[in-house]
Enzyme design. Structure first.
Site, PDB file in Angstrom:
ATOM      1  N   LYS A 103       1.293  -8.845  -3.336  1.00  0.00           N
ATOM      2  CA  LYS A 103       0.905  -7.539  -2.812  1.00  0.00           C
ATOM      3  C   LYS A 103      -0.531  -7.222  -3.218  1.00  0.00           C
ATOM      4  O   LYS A 103      -0.941  -7.463  -4.351  1.00  0.00           O
ATOM      5  CB  LYS A 103       1.870  -6.480  -3.351  1.00  0.00           C
ATOM      6  CG  LYS A 103       1.638  -5.069  -2.833  1.00  0.00           C
ATOM      7  CD  LYS A 103       2.701  -4.143  -3.390  1.00  0.00           C
ATOM      8  CE  LYS A 103       2.476  -2.699  -3.009  1.00  0.00           C
ATOM      9  NZ  LYS A 103       3.533  -1.812  -3.552  1.00  0.00           N
ATOM     10  N   SER A 179       5.196   1.334  -0.608  1.00  0.00           N
ATOM     11  CA  SER A 179       3.909   0.757  -0.311  1.00  0.00           C
ATOM     12  C   SER A 179       3.934  -0.764  -0.161  1.00  0.00           C
ATOM     13  O   SER A 179       2.906  -1.370   0.119  1.00  0.00           O
ATOM     14  CB  SER A 179       2.921   1.139  -1.417  1.00  0.00           C
ATOM     15  OG  SER A 179       3.309   0.609  -2.666  1.00  0.00           O
ATOM     16  N   SER A 203       8.518   2.157  -3.848  1.00  0.00           N
ATOM     17  CA  SER A 203       7.792   1.194  -3.025  1.00  0.00           C
ATOM     18  C   SER A 203       8.412  -0.182  -2.885  1.00  0.00           C
ATOM     19  O   SER A 203       7.956  -0.976  -2.085  1.00  0.00           O
ATOM     20  CB  SER A 203       6.373   1.033  -3.559  1.00  0.00           C
ATOM     21  OG  SER A 203       5.635   2.191  -3.307  1.00  0.00           O
TER      22      SER A 203
END
Length: 497
Positions: A103, A179, A203
Protein backbone atom coordinates in the site's frame (compact mmCIF):
# COMPACT_ATOMS: atom_id res chain seq x y z
CA UNK A 1 -9.05 5.43 6.77
CA UNK A 2 -5.63 4.56 8.07
CA UNK A 3 -2.97 5.82 10.44
CA UNK A 4 -1.63 9.29 9.87
CA UNK A 5 1.30 8.76 12.21
CA UNK A 6 4.57 7.15 11.13
CA UNK A 7 5.22 3.75 12.61
CA UNK A 8 7.98 3.08 15.10
CA UNK A 9 11.00 1.30 13.66
CA UNK A 10 11.05 -1.56 16.14
CA UNK A 11 13.62 -4.30 16.00
CA UNK A 12 11.04 -7.00 16.62
CA UNK A 13 11.22 -10.25 14.69
CA UNK A 14 8.17 -11.90 13.23
CA UNK A 15 7.21 -15.54 12.94
CA UNK A 16 9.46 -16.18 9.95
CA UNK A 17 11.18 -19.05 11.73
CA UNK A 18 8.36 -21.23 10.39
CA UNK A 19 10.31 -22.36 7.35
CA UNK A 20 7.50 -24.65 6.24
CA UNK A 21 4.71 -22.24 7.13
CA UNK A 22 2.99 -22.19 3.72
CA UNK A 23 3.36 -25.95 3.36
CA UNK A 24 1.84 -26.50 6.78
CA UNK A 25 -1.06 -24.22 5.92
CA UNK A 26 -1.71 -26.17 2.73
CA UNK A 27 -1.51 -29.53 4.49
CA UNK A 28 -3.50 -28.69 7.61
CA UNK A 29 -6.02 -25.95 6.73
CA UNK A 30 -9.41 -26.85 5.25
CA UNK A 31 -9.47 -26.90 1.46
CA UNK A 32 -11.93 -24.54 -0.22
CA UNK A 33 -12.81 -23.87 -3.82
CA UNK A 34 -11.08 -20.75 -5.10
CA UNK A 35 -11.41 -18.78 -8.31
CA UNK A 36 -7.63 -18.45 -8.56
CA UNK A 37 -4.78 -20.12 -6.63
CA UNK A 38 -4.32 -18.40 -3.29
CA UNK A 39 -0.93 -17.46 -1.85
CA UNK A 40 -0.53 -20.78 -0.03
CA UNK A 41 -1.33 -22.77 -3.17
CA UNK A 42 0.88 -20.56 -5.35
CA UNK A 43 3.82 -21.06 -2.98
CA UNK A 44 3.24 -24.83 -3.08
CA UNK A 45 3.08 -24.82 -6.88
CA UNK A 46 6.40 -22.99 -7.07
CA UNK A 47 8.03 -25.27 -4.52
CA UNK A 48 6.98 -28.54 -6.20
CA UNK A 49 7.71 -27.34 -9.73
CA UNK A 50 4.19 -26.99 -11.11
CA UNK A 51 5.08 -23.39 -11.89
CA UNK A 52 7.96 -21.01 -11.29
CA UNK A 53 8.31 -17.74 -9.44
CA UNK A 54 8.91 -16.04 -12.78
CA UNK A 55 5.74 -17.51 -14.30
CA UNK A 56 3.65 -16.53 -11.29
CA UNK A 57 5.09 -13.01 -11.42
CA UNK A 58 4.47 -12.66 -15.16
CA UNK A 59 0.87 -13.81 -14.71
CA UNK A 60 0.30 -11.14 -12.07
CA UNK A 61 1.96 -8.44 -14.18
CA UNK A 62 -0.16 -9.38 -17.20
CA UNK A 63 -3.29 -9.22 -15.06
CA UNK A 64 -2.22 -5.85 -13.69
CA UNK A 65 -1.64 -4.44 -17.17
CA UNK A 66 -5.02 -5.76 -18.30
CA UNK A 67 -7.02 -4.42 -15.38
CA UNK A 68 -5.22 -1.20 -14.48
CA UNK A 69 -7.06 0.85 -17.15
CA UNK A 70 -10.40 -0.35 -15.76
CA UNK A 71 -9.74 -0.41 -12.00
CA UNK A 72 -6.86 2.06 -11.48
CA UNK A 73 -5.51 0.20 -8.43
CA UNK A 74 -1.78 0.66 -9.11
CA UNK A 75 0.09 3.91 -8.47
CA UNK A 76 3.67 2.69 -8.95
CA UNK A 77 4.78 -0.44 -10.79
CA UNK A 78 7.93 -2.40 -10.00
CA UNK A 79 7.61 -4.97 -12.75
CA UNK A 80 11.22 -5.13 -13.95
CA UNK A 81 12.71 -5.58 -10.50
CA UNK A 82 10.00 -8.13 -9.63
CA UNK A 83 10.89 -10.21 -12.69
CA UNK A 84 14.57 -9.95 -11.82
CA UNK A 85 13.89 -11.13 -8.26
CA UNK A 86 11.84 -14.03 -9.64
CA UNK A 87 14.81 -15.59 -11.43
CA UNK A 88 15.99 -18.94 -10.05
CA UNK A 89 17.63 -18.52 -6.66
CA UNK A 90 16.38 -14.98 -6.21
CA UNK A 91 13.57 -15.57 -3.71
CA UNK A 92 13.26 -17.75 -0.63
CA UNK A 93 11.04 -18.00 2.40
CA UNK A 94 7.63 -19.47 3.06
CA UNK A 95 6.03 -17.52 0.19
CA UNK A 96 8.99 -17.44 -2.20
CA UNK A 97 7.77 -16.03 -5.54
CA UNK A 98 4.17 -15.19 -4.63
CA UNK A 99 3.22 -11.80 -6.20
CA UNK A 100 2.18 -9.08 -3.77
CA UNK A 101 1.37 -5.36 -3.51
CA UNK A 102 2.42 -2.78 -0.90
CA UNK A 103 0.00 0.00 0.00
CA UNK A 104 1.29 3.43 -0.97
CA UNK A 105 1.31 4.77 2.60
CA UNK A 106 4.39 2.72 3.52
CA UNK A 107 7.92 2.67 2.17
CA UNK A 108 9.19 -0.04 -0.11
CA UNK A 109 12.82 0.55 -1.02
CA UNK A 110 13.31 1.67 -4.61
CA UNK A 111 9.75 2.91 -5.17
CA UNK A 112 8.23 6.30 -4.32
CA UNK A 113 5.81 6.74 -1.43
CA UNK A 114 3.24 9.33 -2.47
CA UNK A 115 0.48 8.60 0.06
CA UNK A 116 -2.20 9.45 -2.48
CA UNK A 117 -1.26 13.13 -2.38
CA UNK A 118 -0.16 15.67 -5.00
CA UNK A 119 2.07 17.14 -2.29
CA UNK A 120 4.25 14.01 -2.40
CA UNK A 121 4.57 13.63 -6.18
CA UNK A 122 8.14 14.91 -6.46
CA UNK A 123 9.66 12.87 -3.64
CA UNK A 124 12.44 10.44 -4.63
CA UNK A 125 12.10 6.68 -4.20
CA UNK A 126 12.38 5.38 -0.64
CA UNK A 127 15.83 4.16 0.35
CA UNK A 128 14.60 1.67 2.93
CA UNK A 129 11.45 -0.31 3.57
CA UNK A 130 9.10 -0.08 6.53
CA UNK A 131 9.64 -2.84 9.14
CA UNK A 132 6.56 -4.88 8.26
CA UNK A 133 7.30 -4.51 4.55
CA UNK A 134 10.75 -5.95 5.24
CA UNK A 135 8.96 -8.85 6.89
CA UNK A 136 6.93 -9.51 3.77
CA UNK A 137 10.08 -9.40 1.66
CA UNK A 138 11.87 -11.83 3.98
CA UNK A 139 8.94 -14.22 3.68
CA UNK A 140 9.56 -14.36 -0.07
CA UNK A 141 6.61 -12.31 -1.30
CA UNK A 142 7.48 -10.63 -4.61
CA UNK A 143 6.28 -7.01 -4.68
CA UNK A 144 5.12 -5.99 -8.16
CA UNK A 145 4.09 -2.45 -7.20
CA UNK A 146 2.33 0.00 -4.87
CA UNK A 147 -1.45 0.00 -4.47
CA UNK A 148 -3.62 3.11 -4.41
CA UNK A 149 -4.90 4.95 -1.34
CA UNK A 150 -6.83 8.17 -0.68
CA UNK A 151 -4.80 11.21 0.35
CA UNK A 152 -2.87 10.18 3.50
CA UNK A 153 -5.51 7.48 4.08
CA UNK A 154 -7.98 10.07 5.36
CA UNK A 155 -11.13 8.79 3.61
CA UNK A 156 -13.02 5.47 3.44
CA UNK A 157 -12.96 5.62 -0.36
CA UNK A 158 -10.00 5.59 -2.74
CA UNK A 159 -10.61 8.60 -4.96
CA UNK A 160 -7.47 10.76 -4.69
CA UNK A 161 -7.50 13.90 -6.81
CA UNK A 162 -3.92 13.37 -7.92
CA UNK A 163 -4.33 9.76 -9.07
CA UNK A 164 -8.00 9.34 -9.94
CA UNK A 165 -10.56 6.95 -8.47
CA UNK A 166 -9.97 3.26 -7.90
CA UNK A 167 -13.01 1.36 -9.14
CA UNK A 168 -14.76 -1.62 -7.65
CA UNK A 169 -14.48 -4.79 -9.78
CA UNK A 170 -18.05 -5.73 -8.83
CA UNK A 171 -19.39 -2.45 -10.26
CA UNK A 172 -17.07 0.07 -11.93
CA UNK A 173 -19.30 2.94 -10.85
CA UNK A 174 -18.83 2.07 -7.17
CA UNK A 175 -16.15 2.78 -4.58
CA UNK A 176 -13.61 0.09 -3.76
CA UNK A 177 -13.53 1.41 -0.20
CA UNK A 178 -10.60 2.95 1.59
CA UNK A 179 -8.09 3.52 2.51
CA UNK A 180 -6.76 0.16 1.25
CA UNK A 181 -8.97 0.41 -1.83
CA UNK A 182 -6.30 -0.42 -4.40
CA UNK A 183 -5.29 -3.54 -2.50
CA UNK A 184 -8.90 -4.72 -2.20
CA UNK A 185 -9.68 -4.16 -5.88
CA UNK A 186 -6.55 -6.04 -6.97
CA UNK A 187 -7.19 -9.01 -4.68
CA UNK A 188 -10.90 -9.22 -5.54
CA UNK A 189 -10.14 -9.13 -9.27
CA UNK A 190 -7.47 -11.84 -9.06
CA UNK A 191 -4.37 -9.77 -9.84
CA UNK A 192 -2.58 -10.94 -6.67
CA UNK A 193 -3.76 -13.48 -4.09
CA UNK A 194 -3.13 -11.13 -1.16
CA UNK A 195 -1.94 -7.58 -0.60
CA UNK A 196 -0.63 -5.36 2.18
CA UNK A 197 -3.19 -3.10 3.87
CA UNK A 198 -3.45 -0.83 6.90
CA UNK A 199 -6.26 0.30 9.18
CA UNK A 200 -6.57 3.43 11.32
CA UNK A 201 -10.35 3.64 11.44
CA UNK A 202 -11.56 0.78 9.23
CA UNK A 203 -9.16 0.79 6.27
CA UNK A 204 -8.69 -2.98 6.16
CA UNK A 205 -12.30 -3.86 6.92
CA UNK A 206 -14.04 -1.19 4.81
CA UNK A 207 -12.49 -2.13 1.43
CA UNK A 208 -12.82 -5.81 2.34
CA UNK A 209 -16.57 -5.30 2.73
CA UNK A 210 -16.86 -3.22 -0.44
CA UNK A 211 -14.90 -5.69 -2.59
CA UNK A 212 -15.88 -9.05 -1.07
CA UNK A 213 -12.52 -10.12 0.36
CA UNK A 214 -11.29 -11.05 3.84
CA UNK A 215 -9.63 -8.46 6.04
CA UNK A 216 -8.35 -8.86 9.62
CA UNK A 217 -7.44 -5.77 11.62
CA UNK A 218 -4.92 -6.94 14.27
CA UNK A 219 -4.56 -5.73 17.84
CA UNK A 220 -2.47 -2.66 18.56
CA UNK A 221 1.19 -3.65 18.97
CA UNK A 222 0.73 -7.13 17.47
CA UNK A 223 2.71 -6.93 14.22
CA UNK A 224 6.39 -6.48 13.37
CA UNK A 225 7.59 -2.95 14.05
CA UNK A 226 4.65 -1.90 16.21
CA UNK A 227 5.54 -3.01 19.74
CA UNK A 228 6.14 0.59 20.88
CA UNK A 229 2.76 1.80 19.58
CA UNK A 230 0.79 1.32 22.77
CA UNK A 231 -1.02 4.64 23.24
CA UNK A 232 -4.67 5.23 22.41
CA UNK A 233 -3.50 7.69 19.75
CA UNK A 234 -1.70 4.84 17.92
CA UNK A 235 -4.79 3.90 16.00
CA UNK A 236 -3.12 2.56 12.85
CA UNK A 237 -2.26 -1.12 12.37
CA UNK A 238 -1.17 -3.18 9.36
CA UNK A 239 -1.90 -6.61 7.91
CA UNK A 240 -3.16 -8.03 4.61
CA UNK A 241 -6.28 -8.53 2.51
CA UNK A 242 -6.84 -11.97 1.00
CA UNK A 243 -9.44 -14.25 -0.55
CA UNK A 244 -8.96 -17.24 1.78
CA UNK A 245 -8.69 -17.67 5.52
CA UNK A 246 -5.59 -19.83 5.23
CA UNK A 247 -3.78 -17.02 3.39
CA UNK A 248 -4.73 -14.50 6.06
CA UNK A 249 -3.72 -16.93 8.81
CA UNK A 250 -0.39 -17.85 7.23
CA UNK A 251 0.62 -14.27 6.40
CA UNK A 252 -0.38 -13.18 9.89
CA UNK A 253 1.80 -15.91 11.40
CA UNK A 254 4.69 -14.88 9.16
CA UNK A 255 4.63 -11.25 10.28
CA UNK A 256 3.30 -11.11 13.84
CA UNK A 257 5.84 -9.93 16.40
CA UNK A 258 7.14 -13.10 18.05
CA UNK A 259 10.53 -11.93 19.25
CA UNK A 260 11.68 -11.42 22.85
CA UNK A 261 9.66 -8.66 24.44
CA UNK A 262 6.66 -9.04 22.13
CA UNK A 263 3.52 -7.48 23.57
CA UNK A 264 1.41 -10.60 22.99
CA UNK A 265 2.01 -14.31 23.07
CA UNK A 266 2.27 -15.27 19.38
CA UNK A 267 -0.85 -16.75 17.85
CA UNK A 268 1.19 -18.92 15.50
CA UNK A 269 -0.26 -20.62 12.44
CA UNK A 270 -4.01 -21.18 12.79
CA UNK A 271 -5.15 -24.05 10.56
CA UNK A 272 -8.38 -25.38 12.04
CA UNK A 273 -11.95 -24.09 12.28
CA UNK A 274 -13.61 -23.27 15.56
CA UNK A 275 -14.69 -26.31 17.61
CA UNK A 276 -16.70 -24.64 20.36
CA UNK A 277 -19.86 -22.59 20.64
CA UNK A 278 -19.64 -18.87 21.17
CA UNK A 279 -21.74 -16.26 22.88
CA UNK A 280 -22.18 -13.49 20.31
CA UNK A 281 -23.18 -9.90 20.96
CA UNK A 282 -25.11 -8.45 18.02
CA UNK A 283 -24.95 -4.71 17.30
CA UNK A 284 -27.09 -3.31 14.49
CA UNK A 285 -26.87 0.46 14.93
CA UNK A 286 -23.62 2.34 14.38
CA UNK A 287 -21.65 4.02 17.13
CA UNK A 288 -23.41 7.35 16.54
CA UNK A 289 -26.83 5.70 16.81
CA UNK A 290 -27.41 5.61 13.04
CA UNK A 291 -29.23 2.65 11.50
CA UNK A 292 -27.78 0.79 8.50
CA UNK A 293 -29.45 0.53 5.13
CA UNK A 294 -32.10 -2.20 4.77
CA UNK A 295 -29.69 -4.22 2.60
CA UNK A 296 -26.93 -4.13 5.20
CA UNK A 297 -29.35 -4.89 8.04
CA UNK A 298 -30.64 -7.91 6.14
CA UNK A 299 -27.10 -9.14 5.46
CA UNK A 300 -26.11 -8.73 9.12
CA UNK A 301 -29.21 -10.53 10.35
CA UNK A 302 -28.48 -13.32 7.86
CA UNK A 303 -24.96 -13.60 9.30
CA UNK A 304 -26.48 -13.88 12.78
CA UNK A 305 -28.79 -16.67 11.59
CA UNK A 306 -25.80 -18.47 10.06
CA UNK A 307 -24.03 -18.23 13.40
CA UNK A 308 -27.08 -19.66 15.16
CA UNK A 309 -27.20 -22.53 12.69
CA UNK A 310 -23.61 -23.33 13.68
CA UNK A 311 -24.65 -23.57 17.33
CA UNK A 312 -23.62 -20.10 18.54
CA UNK A 313 -25.83 -18.06 20.84
CA UNK A 314 -26.84 -14.55 19.72
CA UNK A 315 -27.81 -11.73 22.08
CA UNK A 316 -28.29 -8.09 21.22
CA UNK A 317 -26.02 -5.47 22.76
CA UNK A 318 -24.99 -1.83 22.33
CA UNK A 319 -21.68 -0.07 21.92
CA UNK A 320 -20.21 0.89 25.31
CA UNK A 321 -19.42 4.41 24.11
CA UNK A 322 -21.20 7.75 24.08
CA UNK A 323 -22.56 9.13 20.82
CA UNK A 324 -19.98 11.90 21.15
CA UNK A 325 -17.24 9.31 20.52
CA UNK A 326 -17.26 9.91 16.78
CA UNK A 327 -16.66 13.64 17.26
CA UNK A 328 -13.66 12.87 19.47
CA UNK A 329 -12.35 10.46 16.87
CA UNK A 330 -12.76 13.10 14.16
CA UNK A 331 -10.79 15.62 16.20
CA UNK A 332 -7.98 13.11 16.67
CA UNK A 333 -8.09 12.47 12.92
CA UNK A 334 -8.10 16.20 12.26
CA UNK A 335 -5.01 16.69 14.40
CA UNK A 336 -3.20 14.30 12.08
CA UNK A 337 -4.37 16.28 9.06
CA UNK A 338 -3.12 19.48 10.68
CA UNK A 339 0.27 17.87 11.33
CA UNK A 340 0.43 16.71 7.70
CA UNK A 341 -0.48 20.17 6.43
CA UNK A 342 2.17 21.78 8.65
CA UNK A 343 4.83 19.34 7.42
CA UNK A 344 3.93 19.97 3.79
CA UNK A 345 3.98 23.72 4.40
CA UNK A 346 7.51 23.49 5.77
CA UNK A 347 8.57 21.29 2.87
CA UNK A 348 7.35 23.74 0.21
CA UNK A 349 8.15 26.95 2.10
CA UNK A 350 4.58 28.24 2.16
CA UNK A 351 1.28 27.10 3.68
CA UNK A 352 -0.33 24.01 2.25
CA UNK A 353 -3.32 24.97 0.15
CA UNK A 354 -5.65 23.61 -2.52
CA UNK A 355 -2.79 23.30 -4.99
CA UNK A 356 -1.32 20.40 -3.02
CA UNK A 357 -4.01 19.19 -0.59
CA UNK A 358 -7.57 18.07 -1.18
CA UNK A 359 -10.57 19.97 0.22
CA UNK A 360 -11.30 17.28 2.80
CA UNK A 361 -7.72 17.24 4.09
CA UNK A 362 -7.76 21.02 4.44
CA UNK A 363 -11.15 20.87 6.13
CA UNK A 364 -9.96 18.31 8.67
CA UNK A 365 -6.88 20.39 9.44
CA UNK A 366 -9.09 23.46 9.96
CA UNK A 367 -11.41 21.48 12.24
CA UNK A 368 -8.46 20.69 14.52
CA UNK A 369 -7.09 24.22 14.49
CA UNK A 370 -10.47 25.76 15.18
CA UNK A 371 -10.90 23.49 18.20
CA UNK A 372 -7.85 25.10 19.81
CA UNK A 373 -4.82 23.61 21.59
CA UNK A 374 -6.74 22.64 24.73
CA UNK A 375 -9.23 20.45 22.90
CA UNK A 376 -6.96 17.57 21.92
CA UNK A 377 -5.78 16.54 25.44
CA UNK A 378 -9.39 16.45 26.65
CA UNK A 379 -10.36 14.43 23.57
CA UNK A 380 -7.55 11.94 24.17
CA UNK A 381 -8.72 11.59 27.77
CA UNK A 382 -12.23 10.66 26.67
CA UNK A 383 -10.90 8.26 24.03
CA UNK A 384 -8.74 6.62 26.67
CA UNK A 385 -11.83 6.06 28.80
CA UNK A 386 -13.64 4.60 25.78
CA UNK A 387 -10.73 2.23 25.14
CA UNK A 388 -10.79 1.10 28.78
CA UNK A 389 -14.43 0.05 28.36
CA UNK A 390 -13.70 -2.35 25.48
CA UNK A 391 -12.68 -5.65 27.10
CA UNK A 392 -15.10 -5.12 30.06
CA UNK A 393 -17.89 -4.88 27.46
CA UNK A 394 -17.17 -8.49 26.52
CA UNK A 395 -16.80 -9.54 30.14
CA UNK A 396 -20.05 -7.92 31.29
CA UNK A 397 -22.10 -9.57 28.57
CA UNK A 398 -20.00 -12.75 28.70
CA UNK A 399 -19.51 -12.31 24.96
CA UNK A 400 -16.81 -14.12 23.03
CA UNK A 401 -17.24 -12.00 19.90
CA UNK A 402 -19.30 -9.03 18.72
CA UNK A 403 -21.10 -9.17 15.36
CA UNK A 404 -22.00 -5.97 13.53
CA UNK A 405 -22.07 -4.49 10.05
CA UNK A 406 -18.79 -3.16 8.69
CA UNK A 407 -20.49 -0.20 7.04
CA UNK A 408 -23.92 1.37 7.01
CA UNK A 409 -24.22 0.91 3.24
CA UNK A 410 -22.87 -1.37 0.56
CA UNK A 411 -20.19 0.15 -1.67
CA UNK A 412 -21.43 3.68 -2.50
CA UNK A 413 -21.30 5.30 -5.94
CA UNK A 414 -18.02 7.02 -6.71
CA UNK A 415 -18.20 10.61 -5.50
CA UNK A 416 -20.65 9.91 -2.69
CA UNK A 417 -17.97 10.15 0.01
CA UNK A 418 -15.18 11.55 -2.15
CA UNK A 419 -12.78 14.38 -1.23
CA UNK A 420 -14.59 17.09 -3.20
CA UNK A 421 -17.96 16.73 -1.44
CA UNK A 422 -18.60 19.92 0.60
CA UNK A 423 -16.92 19.42 3.96
CA UNK A 424 -19.97 19.67 6.26
CA UNK A 425 -21.99 17.37 4.00
CA UNK A 426 -19.16 14.86 3.82
CA UNK A 427 -18.70 14.79 7.60
CA UNK A 428 -22.41 14.02 8.05
CA UNK A 429 -22.16 11.17 5.55
CA UNK A 430 -19.02 9.76 7.15
CA UNK A 431 -20.54 9.74 10.63
CA UNK A 432 -23.32 7.54 9.29
CA UNK A 433 -21.25 5.45 6.87
CA UNK A 434 -18.29 4.43 9.07
CA UNK A 435 -19.92 4.23 12.49
CA UNK A 436 -18.95 0.59 13.01
CA UNK A 437 -15.16 0.42 12.62
CA UNK A 438 -13.45 3.26 14.49
CA UNK A 439 -13.98 2.01 18.05
CA UNK A 440 -11.74 -1.02 17.54
CA UNK A 441 -8.85 1.23 16.51
CA UNK A 442 -9.15 3.36 19.63
CA UNK A 443 -9.55 0.29 21.84
CA UNK A 444 -6.74 -1.59 20.11
CA UNK A 445 -8.82 -4.73 19.63
CA UNK A 446 -8.92 -7.10 16.64
CA UNK A 447 -11.79 -7.18 14.16
CA UNK A 448 -12.36 -8.97 10.87
CA UNK A 449 -14.58 -8.37 7.85
CA UNK A 450 -15.90 -11.66 6.47
CA UNK A 451 -17.55 -11.60 3.01
CA UNK A 452 -20.81 -13.32 3.91
CA UNK A 453 -23.49 -11.02 2.46
CA UNK A 454 -24.65 -9.78 -0.93
CA UNK A 455 -27.17 -7.16 -1.95
CA UNK A 456 -29.94 -8.00 -4.44
CA UNK A 457 -27.90 -6.03 -6.98
CA UNK A 458 -24.84 -8.25 -6.49
CA UNK A 459 -22.63 -6.06 -4.28
CA UNK A 460 -20.71 -7.72 -1.45
CA UNK A 461 -21.50 -6.85 2.18
CA UNK A 462 -19.04 -7.83 4.90
CA UNK A 463 -19.98 -9.01 8.38
CA UNK A 464 -17.70 -7.67 11.12
CA UNK A 465 -16.63 -9.86 14.03
CA UNK A 466 -14.60 -8.35 16.87
CA UNK A 467 -12.91 -9.97 19.87
CA UNK A 468 -11.06 -8.97 23.02
CA UNK A 469 -7.61 -7.44 22.64
CA UNK A 470 -5.11 -10.09 21.54
CA UNK A 471 -7.64 -12.68 20.36
CA UNK A 472 -6.89 -12.78 16.64
CA UNK A 473 -6.62 -16.56 16.86
CA UNK A 474 -10.28 -16.85 17.83
CA UNK A 475 -11.33 -14.66 14.90
CA UNK A 476 -9.31 -16.73 12.44
CA UNK A 477 -10.80 -19.98 13.77
CA UNK A 478 -14.28 -18.50 13.42
CA UNK A 479 -13.49 -17.31 9.90
CA UNK A 480 -12.46 -20.84 8.93
CA UNK A 481 -15.78 -22.14 10.26
CA UNK A 482 -17.74 -19.53 8.31
CA UNK A 483 -15.71 -20.15 5.15
CA UNK A 484 -16.63 -23.83 5.26
CA UNK A 485 -20.28 -23.10 6.01
CA UNK A 486 -20.74 -20.40 3.36
CA UNK A 487 -17.77 -20.31 0.94
CA UNK A 488 -16.95 -17.09 -0.88
CA UNK A 489 -13.54 -17.59 -2.52
CA UNK A 490 -15.06 -19.10 -5.64
CA UNK A 491 -17.08 -15.99 -6.44
CA UNK A 492 -15.64 -13.73 -9.13
CA UNK A 493 -16.53 -10.13 -10.01
CA UNK A 494 -17.48 -9.06 -13.54
CA UNK A 495 -14.11 -7.32 -13.96
CA UNK A 496 -11.40 -9.87 -13.25
CA UNK A 497 -8.09 -11.36 -14.35
Amino acid sequence: MTSITRRALGASVGGLAFAGLAARAQAQAPAVKTAWPDAVETAAMIKDGRTTAEAATRTAIEAALKLQPKLNFLVASDFDRALDRAKPGGLSGAFGGVPFLIKDLDDFAGTPTRSGSRAMMALPPARTSAPLVDGYVRSGLNVIGKSSTPEFGFLPTTEPVGFGPTRNPWDLGRSSGGSSGGAAAAVAAGVVPAAHASDGGGSIRIPSSCCGVLGLKPSRGRMIGSRNELQVTNIGVQNVLSRTVRDSAALFAATEDSGPGARFKPVGLVTQPLRRRLRVGLVIEGGAGKAPSPEVRAATEAAAKLMESLGHRIETTRWPIAQTFINDFLLLWGSGAADAADSIGKMRGKPADGEVLEPFSLGMAKLARDAGPAALPATIGRLTQAAAAYDPWFDKGRFDVILSPVLAWAAPPLGEVGPNVPFDTLIERLIEYVGYTTYHNVAGGPAISVPLGWTPGGLPVGAQFAARVGQEGLLLQLAYQLELAQPWAGKVPPVRA
